[in-house]
Design a protein around this motif. Structure first.
Motif, PDB file in Angstrom:
ATOM      1  N   ASP A  85       0.327   5.356   1.036  1.00 41.51           N
ATOM      2  CA  ASP A  85      -0.520   6.357   1.703  1.00 41.51           C
ATOM      3  C   ASP A  85       0.002   7.737   1.332  1.00 41.51           C
ATOM      4  OD1 ASP A  85      -1.960   8.007   3.326  1.00 41.51           O
ATOM      5  OD2 ASP A  85      -1.590   6.884   5.184  1.00 41.51           O
ATOM      6  N   SER A  91      -1.961  10.561   1.824  1.00 42.32           N
ATOM      7  CA  SER A  91      -2.935  11.489   2.425  1.00 42.32           C
ATOM      8  C   SER A  91      -2.294  12.768   2.933  1.00 42.32           C
ATOM      9  CB  SER A  91      -3.680  10.784   3.555  1.00 42.32           C
ATOM     10  OG  SER A  91      -2.770  10.322   4.537  1.00 42.32           O
ATOM     11  N   ASP A 134      -9.482   7.427   1.336  1.00 39.53           N
ATOM     12  CA  ASP A 134      -8.661   8.281   2.205  1.00 39.53           C
ATOM     13  C   ASP A 134      -7.263   8.467   1.649  1.00 39.53           C
ATOM     14  OD1 ASP A 134     -10.789   8.515   3.979  1.00 39.53           O
ATOM     15  OD2 ASP A 134     -10.155   6.748   5.120  1.00 39.53           O
ATOM     16  N   THR A 160       0.835  -1.207   0.000  1.00 35.52           N
ATOM     17  CA  THR A 160       0.000   0.000   0.000  1.00 35.52           C
ATOM     18  C   THR A 160       0.864   1.248   0.000  1.00 35.52           C
ATOM     19  OG1 THR A 160      -0.150  -0.003   2.410  1.00 35.52           O
ATOM     20  CG2 THR A 160      -1.871  -1.175   1.203  1.00 35.52           C
ATOM     21  N   LYS A 186      -5.423   6.500   0.019  1.00 30.44           N
ATOM     22  CA  LYS A 186      -4.582   5.319   0.169  1.00 30.44           C
ATOM     23  C   LYS A 186      -4.827   4.408  -1.019  1.00 30.44           C
ATOM     24  CE  LYS A 186      -4.529   5.380   5.233  1.00 30.44           C
ATOM     25  NZ  LYS A 186      -4.863   4.623   6.469  1.00 30.44           N
TER      26      LYS A 186
END
Length: 712
Positions: A136, A138, A166, A134, A168
């Protein structure tokens, strides 16, 4: 007369005001960043006297602090600082009047922070299995994410990016072959910190396991399992050992060279040990590996039981058992010595670790039985059984007309000699259509006369036992009949057609349909010389007849029933010379079984046990003409062994020879037994074929005669 909406209208009147001349110098603002001051200029030259009012509202409609600073009499600088990303609305008025382009929006963005990009833990991918991680973004300030994966040749792999909310993202790719890979993670075409990331695709299917699967490990013996991972690629090897409590606690994996590992442990307890191997949490093929650890050999746990290690009788099989099931791995060794010479023994595995040992003492006196396991004497070894000369039913001799025939309502008699059988109890019973009580008279010690009377015709059996064991030929079958015409007597067999010099000629005489009368047979050659004849009653009123011609000239066989020639008598027999080549093993008139003691074939060992059982059921092992089983691989040279194989025409054991002729292996013997031929061969050898050179030839001649009779 009706009031209009919003009436009355309120109008502010100022002096000398022209809002249309107000200019906003905000061009080129573009996107602005959070927490950074935003500045633009308002020019009021020629707009008259008025108040400048500026309002700034964030995306939620919340007003922001605005400062107005005079640059000169006609220019004012407006400053505000946005706190959150999003669209900010700016409103500019002059004397509460709208000015040109006085309403506009400013896009506030968060500044790009690549360090705020969070990439999850990157594991080495497994070939053929989708790999996920993953990203991220954000807190990065942009969602323009790009990911590509390339192999060592620079060729890209297929990559999918899924928005999981979000800001992600889940990235997926699948390695096609083992080797190094580069993972490029970019935001707005800029590498995030650490990019390009390096991983190595591994393939657990290419791990090569080196283990001797045939080896049987014992307690205390180190176990080593080699692993070749050069083709599979580097990865995290995990070893899990499932074993009895306390065993193999030193299990570990060691690197012996680049790409080469060895898993080693030392078992301290017997039982199953399962070694599970994974590479980067993926199961390595052919694992877990199951090893059954055997206990150390312990001769002290071997038990020996049976009369064969305590006592025995000359000529009778002595048997004892050896249980090694709790002693661990090891070889069983049994040696037996008599007072003068060593004895052979037959060791047969009858169960898992359970053995039966049989030997036949040849002389009386103390014997020594040494039993070793893993080259160590077992408890109680060496054993010292004492062998005595006991009762020998095989040496009891019974003879006389009363064992051959009888006439209704007349007395029959026979004699029994036990002088060569040792001490024992003689018992005689006669059964038939009616009960018969024989009269036994002692003539001399160990010599008896037996008289009985048969009241009516029928088939009777005379049972003669010595120490509850039947003597040879017992029970004797007696057919009591009234004499009839000799034309009912039938004589058949090859001995009535042809013969070979020095070899036994055979034929049969069936008087079962001719009543009860004396049978007389004589043989003479063309020179009128008489030839000795053997006549044996195989069953009531059925006789086996044999003679040995010594001249290659015609012979004449006279068969008389109650002194009358039967049909076809006298028979003319053509006699020829003996063939030149014939292998003689020295077993003429004997029963021999050749077998292998070192075979690893379970089927051959099975056949030996069952052939032995079959022979014992027929009490062959108690007969004088039976020799103890002969091993072909111990105490026998290759030349003698090859002569046996050549004689038999096969190399398959066990081999049964009767009268120095090969009868067959276990399967052949079973077939002969089922059709009654085995009993006939044994009877021939015991009663009348001690000088026979080839049983096989006689059987073939017998078949030929039957075929000729059928044709005629």
């Amino acid at each position: 007369n009706e009031e209009l909406p919003k009436s009355p209208l309120h109008v502010t009147v100022v002096e000398d005001v022209d809002p249309l001349k107000v200019k906003i110098l905000a061009m080129g603002l573009g996107d602005v960043e959070v927490n950074k001051p935003v500045r633009f200029t308002v020019c009021t030259d020629g707009a008259g006297n008025g108040d400048l009012k500026v309002k700034v509202l964030d995306k939620d409609g919340v007003p922001l602090k605005v400062t107005v600073e005079d640059l000169d009499a006609d220019n004012k600088q407006i400053t505000f600082t946005p706190q959150d990303p999003g669209q900010v609305h700016v409103s500019v008025k002059w004397a509460d009047q709208a000015v040109p382009k006085g309403e506009f929006d400013v896009e506030v963005i968060k500044p790009l922070d690549l360090k705020a990009c969070i990439v999850s833990e990157l594991k080495n991918p497994i070939v053929g299995i989708p790999t996920y991680f993953t990203v991220d973004v954000s807190n990065v300030g942009s969602d323009k994410l790009g990911v590509d994966v390339v192999d060592k040749k620079g060729e890209p792999l297929r990559v999918t990016i899924e928005d999981i909310g979000d800001l992600k993202y889940q990235v997926c790719y699948t390695a096609e072959r083992p080797g190094p890979l580069k993972l490029n993670v970019k935001i707005e075409d800029q590498h995030v910190p650490g990019s390009a990331f390096s991983v190595y695709a591994v393939d657990p299917r290419l791990v090569v396991i080196d283990l001797d699967e045939e080896h049987e490990y014992t307690v205390g013996e180190p176990v080593e399992i080699g692993l070749d991972m050069t083709e599979a690629g580097p990865g995290q090897l995990d070893v899990q050992l499932a074993a009895p409590v306390g065993s193999g606690t030193d299990c570990k994996a060691l690197e012996v060279s680049p790409g080469k590992m060895v898993v080693t442990f030392t078992p301290t307890e017997p039982g199953e040990h399962n070694i599970n191997l994974t590479l980067d949490d993926q199961q390595i093929p052919n694992t877990p590996i199951c090893l059954t650890i055997r206990p150390k050999p312990n001769a002290g746990k071997v038990s020996v039981n049976g009369d064969g290690v305590r006592e025995g009788e000359v000529g009778k099989p002595s048997v004892f058992s050896v249980d090694t099931s709790k002693a661990g791995p090891g070889n069983l060794d049994v040696k037996i010595n008599g007072p003068e010479d060593p004895l052979s023994c037959n060791v047969v595995e009858v169960g898992d670790g359970l053995y039966e040992v049989t030997y036949v003492p040849k002389e009386e006196g103390p014997h020594v039985v040494a039993v070793k396991f893993a080259d160590q004497h077992v408890p109680g070894s060496a054993f010292r059984p004492n062998v005595i000369k006991g009762a020998t039913p095989d040496n009891v001799v019974a003879y006389g007309k009363g064992l051959e025939e009888g006439t209704p309502k007349s007395e029959s008699e026979f004699y029994v000699d036990t002088s060569r059988a040792g001490d024992g109890n003689l018992d005689i019973k006669i059964d038939g259509p009616v009960p018969i009580e024989p009269t036994i008279t002692t003539l001399t010690p160990h010599h008896y006369k037996v008289v009985y009377a048969v009241p009516q015709e029928g088939d009777y059996n005379v049972h003669i036992t010595f120490d509850d064991i039947h003597i040879p030929k017992s029970p004797f079958h007696i057919s009591v009949r009234t004499p009839f015409n000799p034309s009912s007597v039938l004589a058949t067999g090859p001995g009535l057609l042809y013969g070979i010099v020095g070899r036994v000629s055979l034929f049969e005489v069936d008087c079962s349909a001719a009543g009860n009368a004396p049978l007389n047979i004589n043989v003479e050659d063309d020179q009128h010389d008489l030839v000795p004849v053997k006549v044996t009653e195989r069953q009531p009123n059925c006789y086996d007849v044999s003679f040995v011609p010594h001249k290659p000239i015609p012979h004449h066989v006279n068969v008389l029933w109650n002194n009358f020639n039967i049909k076809g008598s006298p028979f003319k027999v053509n006699v020829i010379e003996k063939p030149e080549k014939d292998i003689n093993l020295g077993g003429e008139g004997k029963i021999r079984v050749y077998y292998s003691t070192t075979t690893s074939s379970e089927k051959i060992r099975h056949n030996c046990r069952f052939l032995q059982s079959l022979m014992e059921r027929k009490k062959v092992h108690l007969r004088e003409d039976f020799e103890p089983w002969i091993p072909i691989d111990i105490g026998m040279d290759r030349e003698e062994r090859n002569r046996i194989f050549e004689k038999a025409g096969v190399r398959k054991t066990p081999m049964l020879f009767i009268d120095d002729q090969y009868v067959g292996d276990y399967d052949d013997v079973v077939e002969l037994d089922e059709c009654g031929e085995l009993d006939r061969l044994l009877s021939y050898c015991a009663l009348k074929y001690r000088n026979l050179h080839t049983i096989e030839e006689a059987r073939k001649a017998d078949e030929l005669l039957k075929m000729q009779t059928t044709t005629e």
